[in-house]
Design a protein around this motif. Structure first.
Motif, PDB file in Angstrom:
ATOM      1  N   ARG A  52     -10.960 -10.701 -11.974  1.00 34.50           N
ATOM      2  CA  ARG A  52     -10.094 -10.490 -10.940  1.00 34.50           C
ATOM      3  C   ARG A  52      -8.583 -11.427 -11.035  1.00 34.50           C
ATOM      4  O   ARG A  52      -8.655 -12.373 -11.893  1.00 34.50           O
ATOM      5  CB  ARG A  52     -10.642 -11.353  -9.740  1.00 34.50           C
ATOM      6  N   ARG A  53      -7.664 -11.067 -10.708  1.00 20.93           N
ATOM      7  CA  ARG A  53      -6.201 -11.621 -10.697  1.00 20.93           C
ATOM      8  C   ARG A  53      -5.853 -12.110  -9.479  1.00 20.93           C
ATOM      9  O   ARG A  53      -6.039 -11.599  -8.318  1.00 20.93           O
ATOM     10  CB  ARG A  53      -5.149 -10.779 -11.285  1.00 20.93           C
ATOM     11  N   VAL A  55      -2.572 -13.416  -6.992  1.00 19.36           N
ATOM     12  CA  VAL A  55      -1.185 -13.207  -7.028  1.00 19.36           C
ATOM     13  C   VAL A  55      -0.584 -14.261  -5.933  1.00 19.36           C
ATOM     14  O   VAL A  55      -1.029 -14.005  -4.838  1.00 19.36           O
ATOM     15  CB  VAL A  55      -0.544 -11.727  -6.877  1.00 19.36           C
ATOM     16  N   ALA A  78      -2.103  -4.577  -2.009  1.00 14.73           N
ATOM     17  CA  ALA A  78      -2.689  -5.008  -3.035  1.00 14.73           C
ATOM     18  C   ALA A  78      -3.542  -3.996  -3.860  1.00 14.73           C
ATOM     19  O   ALA A  78      -4.316  -3.354  -3.037  1.00 14.73           O
ATOM     20  CB  ALA A  78      -3.264  -6.308  -2.938  1.00 14.73           C
ATOM     21  N   ILE A  82      -7.026  -7.599  -7.445  1.00 18.34           N
ATOM     22  CA  ILE A  82      -5.975  -8.561  -7.084  1.00 18.34           C
ATOM     23  C   ILE A  82      -6.146  -9.249  -5.850  1.00 18.34           C
ATOM     24  O   ILE A  82      -6.490  -8.495  -4.633  1.00 18.34           O
ATOM     25  CB  ILE A  82      -4.563  -7.712  -6.961  1.00 18.34           C
ATOM     26  N   GLY A 262       0.736  -5.155 -10.375  1.00 21.11           N
ATOM     27  CA  GLY A 262      -0.734  -5.043 -10.856  1.00 21.11           C
ATOM     28  C   GLY A 262      -0.683  -4.225 -12.290  1.00 21.11           C
ATOM     29  O   GLY A 262      -1.492  -4.458 -13.026  1.00 21.11           O
TER      30      GLY A 262
END
Length: 275
Positions: A52-53, A55, A78, A82, A262
């Motif tokens: 997972r990222r 932001v 998103a 994300i 993304g």
């Protein structure tokens, strides 16, 4: 328009998913939301590497209402994989409408973004004037995306020239300066002023639809614009209705920025985050 709606909100993707949106400090916990730019639009490609990222979505003004609206949009738009953390900047202007507002927002963004970006994989500056974008991008080792630049770049992919409706006449030279900074003068059809301001947009974005329709018709019919760019951070939800009314692609800043973020993150490894 038929055949175009799947491209308005993102780059790539094969359907919607579920993401966890962080409410920031004081949150009761994760909130499950549907991914994708808006209903009927495919979601962005999930990040590579099976991770997972996170932001940071930064609102450079101090309005709690604006931040809440930005948070709702960021959670909706998103992409899968994300997590968004939406923050505002106490001490900032309540709205970013003038050159003085932009200067203050840029200074606060430059001061606070490095601290708030700790542990994040990317930063989105959620203001239609992209305050501090170049400076923060030069400081951080992760992608930093401005919503105005992202929307203008996406509009270029539809071909021809784009137009930008702005809240008032005094925003025209400010936005023209942004277009020049991004090297897009030849792709600009026009900047069309309306008669409103950030406070009104925050209070009731839907009430601005008629003004956007009139500005869009002027851009399309008088200025031969092939697409429209909405740079306001809280007006992204107007894009589908405006596009249906005008019959040309309409690109909104916040969903465009999240889609671009993304896509950028698919090419980065987790170790490239700020730690």
């Amino acid at each position: 328009m038929p055949g175009r709606d799947d491209a308005r909100g993102g780059i790539g993707g094969d359907g919607s998913g579920t993401v966890t949106a962080c409410e920031g400090s004081g949150s009761a916990g994760p909130v499950a939301v549907t991914a994708g730019a808006r209903p009927g639009v495919t979601a962005a490609t999930a990040p590579a590497h099976g991770t997972r990222r996170s932001v940071l979505v930064l609102n450079p003004n101090s309005s709690a209402v604006a931040t809440g609206r930005i948070r709702s949009g960021a959670e909706l738009w998103a992409g899968p994989g994300i997590d968004v953390d939406v923050r505002s900047l106490p001490g900032g202007p309540t709205g970013v409408d003038t050159g003085e507002d932009i200067a203050l927002a840029a200074a606060l963004t430059l001061r606070e973004a490095p601290r708030l970006a700790t542990g994040r994989d990317a930063v989105v500056i959620a203001c239609g004037h992209d305050p501090g974008l170049a400076e923060v991008r030069g400081l951080l080792p992760v992608p930093v995306v401005g919503i105005a630049e992202a929307a203008m770049l996406q509009a270029c992919l539809y071909g021809g020239r784009f137009a930008v409706p702005v809240f008032s006449p005094h925003s025209v030279p400010l936005v023209r300066g942004l277009v020049h900074r991004y090297g897009l003068d030849a792709r600009l059809a026009s900047i069309v002023p309306m008669a409103t301001d950030t406070a009104a947009a925050v209070r009731d974005p839907e009430a601005l639809l008629d003004q956007y329709v009139r500005a869009g018709r002027t851009a399309r019919d008088r200025d031969a614009a092939d697409s429209l760019v909405l740079i306001g951070s809280v007006v992204g939800a107007l894009a589908p209705a405006l596009e249906a009314e005008l019959g040309v692609p309409v690109v909104a800043g916040l969903p465009a920025a999240l889609a671009l973020t993304g896509a950028l993150l698919t090419h980065r490894t987790p170790q490239e985050s700020i730690r």
